[in-house]
Design a protein around this motif. Structure first.
Motif, PDB file in Angstrom:
ATOM      1  N   VAL A  58     -13.009  14.775  -0.696  1.00 20.83           N
ATOM      2  CA  VAL A  58     -12.437  15.999  -0.327  1.00 20.83           C
ATOM      3  C   VAL A  58     -12.763  17.108  -0.299  1.00 20.83           C
ATOM      4  N   GLY A  59     -12.041  16.650  -1.780  1.00 23.04           N
ATOM      5  CA  GLY A  59     -11.680  18.781  -2.775  1.00 23.04           C
ATOM      6  C   GLY A  59     -12.902  19.229  -2.870  1.00 23.04           C
ATOM      7  N   ASP A  60     -14.023  18.483  -3.670  1.00 24.66           N
ATOM      8  CA  ASP A  60     -15.416  18.946  -4.219  1.00 24.66           C
ATOM      9  C   ASP A  60     -16.069  19.095  -3.119  1.00 24.66           C
ATOM     10  N   LEU A  61     -16.010  18.727  -2.179  1.00 29.44           N
ATOM     11  CA  LEU A  61     -16.935  19.215  -1.068  1.00 29.44           C
ATOM     12  C   LEU A  61     -15.936  20.607  -0.390  1.00 29.44           C
ATOM     13  N   LEU A  62     -15.146  20.547  -0.277  1.00 27.20           N
ATOM     14  CA  LEU A  62     -14.370  21.935  -0.026  1.00 27.20           C
ATOM     15  C   LEU A  62     -14.185  23.220  -0.782  1.00 27.20           C
ATOM     16  N   ASP A  63     -14.914  22.695  -1.955  1.00 32.16           N
ATOM     17  CA  ASP A  63     -15.089  23.526  -3.380  1.00 32.16           C
ATOM     18  C   ASP A  63     -16.620  23.900  -2.641  1.00 32.16           C
ATOM     19  N   ASP A  64     -17.643  23.660  -2.282  1.00 33.07           N
ATOM     20  CA  ASP A  64     -18.676  23.577  -2.420  1.00 33.07           C
ATOM     21  C   ASP A  64     -18.999  24.484  -1.368  1.00 33.07           C
ATOM     22  N   LEU A  65     -18.394  25.329   0.169  1.00 31.54           N
ATOM     23  CA  LEU A  65     -18.228  25.013   0.721  1.00 31.54           C
ATOM     24  C   LEU A  65     -17.726  26.253   0.911  1.00 31.54           C
ATOM     25  N   VAL A  66     -16.668  26.642  -0.123  1.00 28.07           N
ATOM     26  CA  VAL A  66     -15.968  28.181  -0.382  1.00 28.07           C
ATOM     27  C   VAL A  66     -16.853  28.289  -1.283  1.00 28.07           C
ATOM     28  N   ASP A  67     -17.930  27.766  -2.508  1.00 31.40           N
ATOM     29  CA  ASP A  67     -19.005  27.941  -3.260  1.00 31.40           C
ATOM     30  C   ASP A  67     -19.718  28.898  -1.976  1.00 31.40           C
ATOM     31  N   ALA A  68     -19.800  28.803  -1.273  1.00 33.01           N
ATOM     32  CA  ALA A  68     -21.447  28.931  -0.527  1.00 33.01           C
ATOM     33  C   ALA A  68     -21.096  29.782   0.747  1.00 33.01           C
ATOM     34  N   ALA A  69     -19.929  29.485   1.087  1.00 39.33           N
ATOM     35  CA  ALA A  69     -19.682  31.017   1.839  1.00 39.33           C
ATOM     36  C   ALA A  69     -19.493  32.848   0.064  1.00 39.33           C
ATOM     37  N   GLU A  70     -19.485  32.377  -0.805  1.00 39.20           N
ATOM     38  CA  GLU A  70     -19.037  33.404  -2.118  1.00 39.20           C
ATOM     39  C   GLU A  70     -21.143  33.611  -2.506  1.00 39.20           C
ATOM     40  N   LYS A  71     -21.904  32.781  -1.881  1.00 40.42           N
ATOM     41  CA  LYS A  71     -22.765  32.922  -2.751  1.00 40.42           C
ATOM     42  C   LYS A  71     -23.903  33.305  -1.541  1.00 40.42           C
ATOM     43  N   ARG A  72     -23.801  32.664  -0.221  1.00 38.95           N
ATOM     44  CA  ARG A  72     -24.614  33.414   1.004  1.00 38.95           C
ATOM     45  C   ARG A  72     -24.774  34.755   1.319  1.00 38.95           C
ATOM     46  N   SER A  74     -25.356  36.354   4.581  1.00 39.43           N
ATOM     47  CA  SER A  74     -24.410  36.424   5.626  1.00 39.43           C
ATOM     48  C   SER A  74     -23.644  35.339   5.827  1.00 39.43           C
ATOM     49  N   LEU A  75     -23.074  35.752   7.392  1.00 42.98           N
ATOM     50  CA  LEU A  75     -22.118  34.338   8.147  1.00 42.98           C
ATOM     51  C   LEU A  75     -23.615  33.617   8.649  1.00 42.98           C
ATOM     52  N   ARG A  76     -24.266  34.334   9.063  1.00 40.29           N
ATOM     53  CA  ARG A  76     -25.339  33.276   8.813  1.00 40.29           C
ATOM     54  C   ARG A  76     -25.622  31.888   8.626  1.00 40.29           C
ATOM     55  N   GLU A  77     -25.702  32.318   7.341  1.00 36.66           N
ATOM     56  CA  GLU A  77     -26.447  31.484   6.295  1.00 36.66           C
ATOM     57  C   GLU A  77     -25.400  31.004   5.982  1.00 36.66           C
ATOM     58  N   PHE A  78     -24.390  31.009   5.562  1.00 34.50           N
ATOM     59  CA  PHE A  78     -23.168  30.290   5.068  1.00 34.50           C
ATOM     60  C   PHE A  78     -22.764  29.274   6.712  1.00 34.50           C
ATOM     61  N   MET A  79     -22.489  29.860   8.165  1.00 29.74           N
ATOM     62  CA  MET A  79     -22.421  29.035   8.446  1.00 29.74           C
ATOM     63  C   MET A  79     -23.822  27.126   9.278  1.00 29.74           C
ATOM     64  N   VAL A  80     -25.027  27.525   9.387  1.00 31.27           N
ATOM     65  CA  VAL A  80     -25.898  27.214   9.213  1.00 31.27           C
ATOM     66  C   VAL A  80     -25.651  25.844   8.007  1.00 31.27           C
ATOM     67  N   TYR A  81     -25.723  26.823   6.485  1.00 34.30           N
ATOM     68  CA  TYR A  81     -25.184  25.414   5.378  1.00 34.30           C
ATOM     69  C   TYR A  81     -23.973  24.763   5.752  1.00 34.30           C
ATOM     70  N   GLY A  82     -22.867  25.472   6.267  1.00 29.48           N
ATOM     71  CA  GLY A  82     -21.393  24.699   6.752  1.00 29.48           C
ATOM     72  C   GLY A  82     -21.794  23.085   7.657  1.00 29.48           C
ATOM     73  N   VAL A  83     -22.553  23.698   8.695  1.00 30.37           N
ATOM     74  CA  VAL A  83     -22.695  22.742   9.762  1.00 30.37           C
ATOM     75  C   VAL A  83     -23.098  21.740   9.252  1.00 30.37           C
ATOM     76  N   VAL A 134     -14.501  31.297  12.649  1.00 32.74           N
ATOM     77  CA  VAL A 134     -15.328  30.277  11.343  1.00 32.74           C
ATOM     78  C   VAL A 134     -15.440  29.611  11.776  1.00 32.74           C
ATOM     79  N   VAL A 135     -15.022  29.090  10.601  1.00 34.87           N
ATOM     80  CA  VAL A 135     -14.625  27.500  10.072  1.00 34.87           C
ATOM     81  C   VAL A 135     -14.274  26.348  11.121  1.00 34.87           C
ATOM     82  N   LEU A 136     -13.489  26.842  12.561  1.00 35.23           N
ATOM     83  CA  LEU A 136     -13.003  26.215  13.202  1.00 35.23           C
ATOM     84  C   LEU A 136     -13.969  25.742  14.444  1.00 35.23           C
ATOM     85  N   LEU A 137     -14.578  26.493  14.099  1.00 33.14           N
ATOM     86  CA  LEU A 137     -16.304  26.555  15.139  1.00 33.14           C
ATOM     87  C   LEU A 137     -17.095  26.175  14.864  1.00 33.14           C
ATOM     88  N   MET A 138     -17.367  26.079  13.416  1.00 32.31           N
ATOM     89  CA  MET A 138     -18.526  25.197  12.524  1.00 32.31           C
ATOM     90  C   MET A 138     -18.033  23.569  12.873  1.00 32.31           C
TER      91      MET A 138
END
Length: 179
Positions: A58-72, A74-83, A134-138
């Motif tokens: 899961v390390g790579d998956l978490l890194d991907d989510l962190v990267d997504a948060a930094e590149k998205r 808006s919060l909405r775009e990040f949450m759609v990607y994250g969920v 946000v993370v827990l709500l996702m």
């Protein structure tokens, strides 16, 4: 590392990734070993504990989510990607909700919470919302839709829409009502 050891490790990681995605962090080492076609002892020669194996997956998956948060944008775009990522991987959901206590995993979740906090700081959310929220709500959106995942694989999108309507500040602290 010898070529056969490299092959075995790849089989192990592939099997673990598949099983953790399907069954979450509760999948047993015996199930992983069986899927990989190796013995449990071989698993423990590569990874001292099951948590070390989870961290490797899961390390790579978490890194991907962190990267997504930094590149998205808006919060909405990040949450759609994250969920969407959580819906594809039950172990990631387990990890994001804090049920895995490995130090590398906890550090990854903390980086994710911090990245989500930066998005919250830029967004117009209801007062008091944090990146951790946000993370827990996702993970909650994923968990709510999970029982119907096979019949309605996109149900999480509907639930996320409901959540975002309540999370993002609409200028009113009262819940929405239909009259």
């Amino acid at each position: 590392m010898r070529a056969d050891a490299v092959r075995t490790r790849k089989q192990l990681l592939d099997a673990a990734a598949e099983l953790f995605a399907e069954g979450g962090a509760e999948v047993s080492v015996a199930e992983i070993a069986e899927r990989a076609g190796i013995g449990k002892g071989t698993v423990f020669r590569h990874f001292a504990t099951k948590e070390d194996l989870i961290a490797a997956i899961v390390g790579d998956l978490l890194d991907d989510l962190v990267d997504a948060a930094e590149k998205r944008g808006s919060l909405r775009e990040f949450m759609v990607y994250g969920v969407g990522r959580l819906a594809d991987n039950r172990a990631l959901c387990d990890v994001a909700s804090g049920s895995v206590r490995h130090p590398d995993v906890q550090a990854g979740v903390e980086r994710l919470n911090e990245a989500a906090q930066r998005l919250v700081d830029r967004a117009e959310t209801r007062e008091g919302v944090t990146g951790r929220d946000v993370v827990l709500l996702m993970t909650g959106v994923h968990q709510a839709a999970a029982p119907l995942r096979d019949a309605e694989p996109e149900l999480w999108r509907r639930y996320l829409g409901f959540l975002l309507d309540g999370l993002l500040d609409t200028g009113s602290s009262a819940p929405h009502s239909r009259t």
